[in-house]
Design a protein around this motif. Structure first.
Motif, PDB file in Angstrom:
ATOM      1  N   THR A  71      49.527   7.446  60.421  1.00 34.80           N
ATOM      2  CA  THR A  71      48.553   6.502  60.983  1.00 34.80           C
ATOM      3  C   THR A  71      48.298   6.794  62.452  1.00 34.80           C
ATOM      4  O   THR A  71      47.144   6.829  62.907  1.00 34.80           O
ATOM      5  N   SER A  74      46.291  10.015  62.942  1.00 33.12           N
ATOM      6  CA  SER A  74      44.916   9.773  62.491  1.00 33.12           C
ATOM      7  C   SER A  74      44.127   8.998  63.547  1.00 33.12           C
ATOM      8  O   SER A  74      42.951   9.305  63.813  1.00 33.12           O
ATOM      9  N   CYS A  75      44.756   8.003  64.148  1.00 30.73           N
ATOM     10  CA  CYS A  75      44.105   7.226  65.218  1.00 30.73           C
ATOM     11  C   CYS A  75      43.772   8.123  66.404  1.00 30.73           C
ATOM     12  O   CYS A  75      42.690   8.003  67.006  1.00 30.73           O
ATOM     13  N   LEU A  92      38.148   0.295  60.502  1.00 34.88           N
ATOM     14  CA  LEU A  92      39.549   0.128  60.127  1.00 34.88           C
ATOM     15  C   LEU A  92      39.638  -0.799  58.917  1.00 34.88           C
ATOM     16  O   LEU A  92      39.070  -1.889  58.925  1.00 34.88           O
ATOM     17  N   MET A 122      47.049   0.196  63.426  1.00 35.80           N
ATOM     18  CA  MET A 122      45.898   1.040  63.738  1.00 35.80           C
ATOM     19  C   MET A 122      45.325   0.701  65.112  1.00 35.80           C
ATOM     20  O   MET A 122      44.951   1.594  65.883  1.00 35.80           O
ATOM     21  N   GLY A 125      47.557   2.086  67.697  1.00 38.07           N
ATOM     22  CA  GLY A 125      47.385   3.530  67.778  1.00 38.07           C
ATOM     23  C   GLY A 125      46.153   3.908  68.585  1.00 38.07           C
ATOM     24  O   GLY A 125      46.208   4.776  69.464  1.00 38.07           O
ATOM     25  N   LEU A 126      45.035   3.255  68.320  1.00 39.00           N
ATOM     26  CA  LEU A 126      43.811   3.528  69.083  1.00 39.00           C
ATOM     27  C   LEU A 126      43.978   3.152  70.551  1.00 39.00           C
ATOM     28  O   LEU A 126      43.472   3.845  71.443  1.00 39.00           O
ATOM     29  N   LEU A 163      39.200   4.765  58.710  1.00 40.10           N
ATOM     30  CA  LEU A 163      40.640   4.892  58.482  1.00 40.10           C
ATOM     31  C   LEU A 163      41.082   3.792  57.529  1.00 40.10           C
ATOM     32  O   LEU A 163      41.042   2.606  57.862  1.00 40.10           O
ATOM     33  N   ASP A 165      44.205   2.452  55.681  1.00 43.37           N
ATOM     34  CA  ASP A 165      45.659   2.561  55.795  1.00 43.37           C
ATOM     35  C   ASP A 165      46.358   1.813  54.656  1.00 43.37           C
ATOM     36  O   ASP A 165      45.798   0.878  54.079  1.00 43.37           O
TER      37      ASP A 165
END
Length: 218
Positions: A71, A74-75, A92, A122, A125-126, A163, A165
């Motif tokens: 995850t 990917s972010c 998302l 997510m 992460g971003l 994305l 998840d």
């Protein structure tokens, strides 16, 4: 002896509006983010394969154990693609399934508010790659959209990075519907851990989708 006269000094404080910290503008945050851009870096060969796949393919499946970085990496790739102007939106989504398949509790607010607790990994992460202030503004302006998987039906995303998840908890119908949301210039990342499926009944949507694609169709 003559008395000394007291001097009265009048202190005038500045109006409150002059001392309030001004909110940083959208353009300033964007420019600072570009200047301080944090590039995603692979720590393992599999993470490098993931980065390469996202950059070169429309659909990327990431099936791995918890803590493998699927995850987070990917972010990072989506954040870099967004800053480079290769995608104009980030979507998302994930199935709202509690650990152990427990019933989802009631959350007040809009559909976005209800889905927000499930999207935290997510969003964090971003935020690592774009900064929390910028992510907050992008969410507010719906450039980053938080969409419950059940509300994707009927929508088509163009020039977007999607994305999805924790898809091991999705149904086959949800996974099939998700694949039809990919519009022009978009790419989708589907992550999951087959060993951590919290859905105790029905078929596993992620495995069903992978098998159908291997057979040549959804």
């Amino acid at each position: 002896m003559a008395r000394k006269k007291l001097k009265v000094v009048e202190v005038i404080y500045p109006p409150k509006q002059d001392v309030i910290e001004r909110e940083e503008s959208w353009e300033a945050i964007r420019d600072r983010t570009l200047k301080e851009q944090v590039s995603v870096k692979a720590r393992t060969p599999n993470q490098q394969k993931l980065i390469t796949s996202i950059l070169t393919n429309v659909i990327t499946f990431v099936i791995g154990s918890s803590g493998s970085g699927k995850t987070f990496v990917s972010c990072g790739v989506l954040a870099n693609l967004f800053l480079e102007g290769k995608i104009s939106k980030i979507i998302l989504t994930r199935p709202p399934v509690e650990v152990g398949g427990n019933k989802v509790p009631f959350y007040p607010g809009s559909h976005t508010d209800k889905a927000f607790p499930y999207m935290t990994p997510m969003i964090e992460g971003l935020s690592h790659f774009l900064g929390k202030k910028y992510v907050d503004k992008l969410i507010k302006s719906e450039i980053i959209e938080i969409v419950p998987i059940g509300l994707l039906r009927g929508r088509s995303f163009k020039h977007a990075g999607i994305l999805a998840d924790e898809m091991q908890n999705a149904t086959p119908a949800q996974c099939k519907m998700l694949m039809t949301r990919i519009g022009t210039g978009s790419r989708i990342i589907i992550t999951g851990d087959i060993e951590q499926a919290d859905r105790n009944h029905g078929d596993n949507g992620l495995m069903d989708l992978v098998e159908r694609l291997r057979e040549g169709g959804v």
